[in-house]
Design an enzyme around this catalytic site. Sequence first.
Site, mmCIF file in Angstrom:
data_model
loop_
_atom_site.group_PDB
_atom_site.id
_atom_site.type_symbol
_atom_site.label_atom_id
_atom_site.label_comp_id
_atom_site.label_asym_id
_atom_site.label_seq_id
_atom_site.Cartn_x
_atom_site.Cartn_y
_atom_site.Cartn_z
ATOM 1 N N GLU A 188 45.613 49.320 35.519
ATOM 2 C CA GLU A 188 45.197 47.912 35.628
ATOM 3 C C GLU A 188 43.694 47.807 35.502
ATOM 4 O O GLU A 188 43.162 46.934 34.821
ATOM 5 C CB GLU A 188 45.655 47.320 36.974
ATOM 6 C CG GLU A 188 45.523 45.803 37.063
ATOM 7 C CD GLU A 188 44.206 45.283 37.610
ATOM 8 O OE1 GLU A 188 44.032 44.065 37.666
ATOM 9 O OE2 GLU A 188 43.327 46.098 37.992
ATOM 10 N N ASP B 161 48.069 41.240 43.835
ATOM 11 C CA ASP B 161 46.895 42.100 43.692
ATOM 12 C C ASP B 161 45.831 41.659 44.710
ATOM 13 O O ASP B 161 45.312 40.553 44.613
ATOM 14 C CB ASP B 161 46.370 41.954 42.248
ATOM 15 C CG ASP B 161 45.277 42.947 41.911
ATOM 16 O OD1 ASP B 161 44.925 43.771 42.761
ATOM 17 O OD2 ASP B 161 44.775 42.874 40.769
#
Length: 516
Positions: A331, A360
């Site tokens: 990511e 997140d």
Amino acid sequence: MRSLSLPLPVALSLLGSACAFQIPFLSTPDNHPGKHNTIFSTPTPATPVTSDELEQLINPDNLFRRAEQLFEIAKLSIEEYGHPTRVIGSKGHLGTVDYIYSTIADLGDYYSLSNQTFAAVTGNVFESRLVLGHEVPKSAAPMGLTPPTKNRGPVYGQLRLVSHYGCDEHDFESDGKGPWIALVSRGICPFGTKSANAGKAGAIAVIIYNNEKGGVSGTLGQPSKHHVATFGISDTDAAPYIEKLKGGHPVDSIAFIDAIVDTIRTTNIIAQTRGGDPENCVMLGGHSDSVAEGPGINDDGSGSISLLEVATQLTRFSVTNCVRFAWWAGEEEGLLGSDYYVAQLSAAENQRIRLFMDYDMMASPNFAFQIYNATDAVNPAGSQQLRELYADYYEAQSLNHTLIPFDGRSDYDAFLRSGVPSGGIATGAEGIKTAAEAEMFGGSAGEWFDPCYHQLCDNLSNLDMVAWEVNTKLIAHSVATYARTLEDFPKRADNLAAKSMTAPRNEVYHGHKLIM
Ligand SMILES: *[C@@H]1O[C@H](CO)[C@@H](O)[C@H](O)[C@H]1NC(C)=O
Ligand SMILES: *[C@@H]1O[C@H](CO)[C@@H](O)[C@H](O)[C@H]1NC(C)=O
Ligand SMILES: *[C@@H]1O[C@H](CO)[C@@H](O)[C@H](O)[C@H]1NC(C)=O
Ligand SMILES: *[C@@H]1O[C@H](CO)[C@@H](O)[C@H](O)[C@H]1NC(C)=O
Ligand SMILES: [Zn+2]
């Protein structure tokens, strides 16, 4: 949970008591994540999942205990990196992937579990320096995934102002008078395009100056053989040189970047319930990796662990719709894992995913309860329902929330681009908390939501346990709600015709770094 005037003492008491809780946990077989029980096989649980029951099983001590385990895993990288990290390619990340995999595997056959390994480009800048005339512009920063300068040493050239935005190869013209370094404005096209155009025209390095206030923390994105060493600098640092060049005055320059761009293999982990309708999947994800600078316990250890706990507790219930959990890798390098996953889906598989929820950074110490401003006006139909689910939840708990841009900074991006309704929540990264937000959530105005964002101190002290518990319960609620029924949720087929499928998305982010 009515008032948030308590978070600090509560968080401290949880931190202080974590060790004391460890022994009772370990003696409870249900809660023991490290136990390998090969003959254990889960019968299909008969009780249909409800939000209330699933939420009640979320326990902050379980979350913190897992955070301690993750921090120990991050330390496996110390030998190579000099400090704890879970960056892709490190032992800390391999350990994280193993930990997630074995935690789910230990739950028996409730989930079908798979690894998805893919090639990821990583960059590492060891040293860099830029000298313009006799000065070192303070804001000069090498772009992510930049190649090194020639022979990984300093190169000398005349600074040359590039016309337009450098989005066309012809914007860069060599005058044939020796080596030159391009100075070009940010804007219109990605940094990677400008760097490749400069390379094709023979520039030995490129400096991209901001066309807005401040420095440029960007990445070149997918490597190209035409890329040359590329820096970003601020508008104010660039201004005097632009003026000199426009006045016909030469600027001798030195650029130096010692860096490598490398391709490694890394792994997404996907766990899908065997129960529930596989034609209608509720999907959610967090990222398993951190940046190289630190252990990433909040970013995104928190979201990864929330998902592990929800996945663990869900096994006590039956689901109507399939639930698919994802732990993405890469990511931090630009949403590599989620991009790869979505790109690999066939059209039919894509349609089976009814919605995607991104989790997140769930526990920022100076948190706000943030909801991505997902609207049906500009996102696939159903995205707004997710936004409303989160808002209703906070309101029901008498908690405040804010809406934040849904602009491509996390793993929902590929899903949105391929027509999957998406949403998510966060607690804030390097943004500054306003005075109004301090009224709404407590904490300190004028400081980052996460003062340790992308730093070494994103460790066990960098978690707000109150925010983390609230948000993990909200994740449980989101899973239970849609696992039970999607009757009121827009059908995917309806999205095919939606303009959002075809409308170009003009985001300047893809991941946490600017791409243009
Ligand atoms: C998947 O990854 C896990 C964790 O790294 C590993 O233990 C396991 O052997 C892998 N399984 C397969 C089938 O590759
Ligand atoms: C949310 O997005 C919509 C457009 O989709 C916009 O009109 C609205 O102003 C946004 N709200 C906030 C608070 O950013
Ligand atoms: C919500 O925000 C208002 C200010 O806008 C504040 O007065 C109130 O105390 C906040 N509620 C909570 C639970 O923090
Ligand atoms: C976490 O970081 C803080 C701030 O740098 C430091 O004081 C603390 O000792 C660290 N904790 C651990 C467990 O490393
Ligand atoms: Zn993150």
